[in-house]
Design a protein around this motif. Structure first.
Motif, short mmCIF file in Angstrom:
data_model
loop_
_atom_site.label_atom_id
_atom_site.label_comp_id
_atom_site.label_asym_id
_atom_site.label_seq_id
_atom_site.Cartn_x
_atom_site.Cartn_y
_atom_site.Cartn_z
N VAL A 147 -0.86 -3.75 11.81
CA VAL A 147 -2.16 -3.76 12.51
C VAL A 147 -2.38 -4.76 13.62
O VAL A 147 -1.35 -5.85 13.76
CB VAL A 147 -3.12 -4.24 11.58
N GLU A 148 -3.15 -4.76 14.74
CA GLU A 148 -3.25 -5.79 15.51
C GLU A 148 -4.18 -6.88 14.67
O GLU A 148 -4.66 -6.71 14.01
CB GLU A 148 -4.13 -5.14 16.81
N ASN A 149 -3.62 -8.02 15.34
CA ASN A 149 -4.33 -9.23 14.76
C ASN A 149 -5.78 -9.28 14.73
O ASN A 149 -6.28 -8.83 15.90
CB ASN A 149 -3.78 -10.24 15.32
N ASP A 150 -6.56 -9.51 13.72
CA ASP A 150 -7.88 -9.80 13.86
C ASP A 150 -8.91 -8.47 14.43
O ASP A 150 -9.89 -8.50 14.83
CB ASP A 150 -8.25 -10.90 14.51
N SER A 151 -8.22 -7.44 14.20
CA SER A 151 -8.79 -6.10 14.37
C SER A 151 -9.36 -5.59 13.35
O SER A 151 -9.57 -6.02 12.15
CB SER A 151 -7.72 -5.16 14.75
N ILE A 152 -10.30 -4.39 13.67
CA ILE A 152 -11.06 -3.74 12.49
C ILE A 152 -10.19 -3.28 11.26
O ILE A 152 -10.47 -3.36 10.40
CB ILE A 152 -11.94 -2.58 13.22
N ALA A 153 -9.02 -2.73 11.65
CA ALA A 153 -7.97 -2.06 10.99
C ALA A 153 -7.53 -3.26 9.99
O ALA A 153 -7.29 -3.49 8.71
CB ALA A 153 -6.94 -1.43 11.47
N ASP A 154 -7.12 -4.61 10.70
CA ASP A 154 -6.80 -5.77 9.91
C ASP A 154 -7.62 -6.32 8.86
O ASP A 154 -7.30 -6.11 7.80
CB ASP A 154 -6.47 -6.80 10.92
N PHE A 155 -8.82 -6.13 9.24
CA PHE A 155 -9.85 -6.62 8.27
C PHE A 155 -10.22 -5.63 7.00
O PHE A 155 -10.35 -6.07 5.98
CB PHE A 155 -11.35 -7.07 9.04
N TYR A 156 -10.21 -4.41 7.29
CA TYR A 156 -10.18 -3.62 6.39
C TYR A 156 -9.07 -3.36 5.45
O TYR A 156 -9.41 -3.27 4.25
CB TYR A 156 -10.30 -1.99 7.13
N LEU A 157 -7.67 -3.36 5.90
CA LEU A 157 -6.84 -3.25 5.04
C LEU A 157 -6.54 -4.53 4.28
O LEU A 157 -6.32 -4.65 2.91
CB LEU A 157 -5.42 -2.87 5.70
N SER A 158 -7.11 -5.89 4.74
CA SER A 158 -6.93 -7.06 4.03
C SER A 158 -7.60 -7.15 2.98
O SER A 158 -7.58 -7.94 1.90
CB SER A 158 -7.11 -8.20 5.11
N SER A 159 -9.00 -6.47 2.99
CA SER A 159 -10.14 -6.56 2.06
C SER A 159 -9.70 -5.14 1.07
O SER A 159 -10.29 -5.26 -0.05
CB SER A 159 -11.35 -6.46 2.36
N PHE A 160 -9.07 -4.28 1.34
CA PHE A 160 -8.98 -3.01 0.69
C PHE A 160 -8.49 -3.39 -0.80
O PHE A 160 -7.49 -4.14 -0.98
CB PHE A 160 -8.14 -2.06 1.35
N ALA A 161 -9.20 -2.65 -1.83
CA ALA A 161 -8.84 -2.74 -3.17
C ALA A 161 -8.46 -4.42 -3.54
O ALA A 161 -7.62 -4.77 -4.16
CB ALA A 161 -7.38 -2.32 -3.59
N GLY A 162 -9.51 -5.07 -3.16
CA GLY A 162 -9.45 -6.75 -3.54
C GLY A 162 -8.21 -7.24 -3.07
O GLY A 162 -7.60 -8.33 -3.44
N GLY A 163 -7.65 -7.10 -1.97
CA GLY A 163 -6.67 -7.86 -1.26
C GLY A 163 -5.39 -7.16 -1.71
O GLY A 163 -4.29 -7.92 -1.38
N GLN A 164 -5.35 -6.33 -2.51
CA GLN A 164 -3.71 -5.76 -2.95
C GLN A 164 -2.73 -5.23 -2.09
O GLN A 164 -1.52 -5.47 -2.22
CB GLN A 164 -3.87 -4.72 -4.12
N LEU A 165 -3.31 -5.09 -0.82
CA LEU A 165 -2.40 -4.54 0.33
C LEU A 165 -1.81 -5.62 1.06
O LEU A 165 -0.95 -5.46 1.84
CB LEU A 165 -3.14 -3.44 1.13
N ALA A 166 -2.47 -6.92 0.90
CA ALA A 166 -2.11 -7.89 2.11
C ALA A 166 -0.80 -8.23 2.10
O ALA A 166 -0.35 -8.65 3.16
CB ALA A 166 -2.95 -9.17 1.15
N GLY A 167 0.35 -8.05 1.16
CA GLY A 167 1.54 -8.37 1.18
C GLY A 167 2.10 -7.53 2.03
O GLY A 167 3.30 -7.86 2.53
N ASN A 168 1.76 -6.22 2.28
CA ASN A 168 2.37 -5.13 3.04
C ASN A 168 2.06 -5.07 4.60
O ASN A 168 2.41 -4.11 5.20
CB ASN A 168 2.55 -4.08 2.23
N VAL A 169 0.89 -5.85 4.75
CA VAL A 169 -0.04 -5.70 6.11
C VAL A 169 0.80 -6.67 6.89
O VAL A 169 1.00 -7.90 6.88
CB VAL A 169 -1.12 -6.07 6.14
#
Length: 297
Positions: free
Chosen positions: A178-200
């Motif tokens: 994702v692009e830093n601080d983008s809409i997609a970044d914020f969405y994926l970082s908060s998706f499923a309680g942050g469970q995706l953060a390690g792979n973003v």
């Protein structure tokens, strides 16, 4: 970063249904500037037509929408600006700008006030996200000429997903850029309680993320459809799955004009409307290999 200006304009939509019926419910009138700045010249429609040219503010280094190649202006927004200028019978000239901290600052610097040091006030600013609540809060600007839409999509490595195309839940295990601080970044970082953060994985631009995808360094990229399409190769594809809980996955794009110059804003809107009706704007997108998404006018 340009995508931050989109976030600034659309952040009110994320807040929920408070303004669903009346987006201006908590509107407070703003003090409008009365003095014309020294750099605001040739803004009236008749002045523009008399001088034979008009100035468009466009984002710099922002393919496929606006960039410079060997001193030549190129991109979707460049070609649409030329359509507008031709309809008014004048030449299009361009002021390439860097994104400020938010959209309000971009509009202040380039449309109604001017930067503190150097720079110019343009007649029209391209690629302005339209949001009814944001419109209520920036009275110095007329938001008009809606010429397209943008939406979030997912680009992916075809070899990694030969059967099923990826959706956000896949990124619990798969890498996604994702692009830093983008809409997609914020969405994926908060998706499923942050469970995706390690792979973003974060990149300075969506274009840089697409380069990493094409090089096999990541499995997918999430971002605006046009930027993803611009970066596709034979090894990669793109799709738009349903995005649960994504309040701003699609937005309308238009132009901004100083509130003092209503006749100019009407003429620009007419030019855009004609070009939408006869297919010239859709053709511009096609020329760059992009999907045209009609605006919600």
């Amino acid at each position: 970063m340009i995508i931050r200006t989109v976030l600034a304009a659309l952040s009110l939509a994320i807040a929920g249904p408070a303004f669903a019926d009346d987006p201006c419910a908590d509107y407070t009138p703003q003090q409008r500037p009365q003095n014309v700045g020294r750099d605001i010249v040739g803004q009236e429609l008749d002045q523009i037509q008399e001088q034979g040219h008009m100035l468009f503010a466009v984002y710099d280094s922002f393919p496929p929408y606006s960039w410079q190649d060997g001193g030549q202006a190129k991109g979707v927004d460049i070609d649409i600006a030329r359509i507008i200028a031709a309809d008014l019978g004048v030449e299009a000239r361009f002021n390439f700008i860097d994104a400020a901290e938010n959209l309000e600052a971009d509009l202040r610097n380039n449309i109604w006030k001017g930067p503190l040091i150097g720079g110019r006030v343009a007649n029209v600013m391209m690629r302005v996200p339209y949001d009814s609540a944001f419109k209520c809060r920036v009275e110095q600007v007329v938001f008009t000429g809606q010429y397209g839409a943008e939406s979030i999509a997912i680009a992916y490595d075809k070899a990694s997903y030969p059967d099923e195309k990826p959706v956000p839940a896949y990124f619990r295990f798969d890498s996604v850029g994702v692009e830093n601080d983008s809409i997609a970044d914020f969405y994926l970082s908060s998706f499923a309680g942050g469970q995706l953060a390690g792979n973003v994985q974060h990149f300075p631009t969506t274009g840089a993320a697409m380069e990493a995808l094409n090089a096999g360094q990541i499995m997918a990229v999430m971002g605006p459809l046009g930027q993803l399409e611009n970066g596709l190769s034979d090894k990669t594809g793109v799709h738009q799955p349903p995005l649960a809980g994504f309040a701003v996955s699609t937005w309308t794009l238009g132009v901004a004009v100083n509130f003092r110059y209503r006749p100019l804003s009407y003429a620009v809107d007419d030019a855009v409307n004609f070009a939408l009706q006869d297919g010239r704007i859709a053709e511009v997108y096609a020329n760059y290999g992009l999907s045209f998404q009609a605006p919600d006018r």
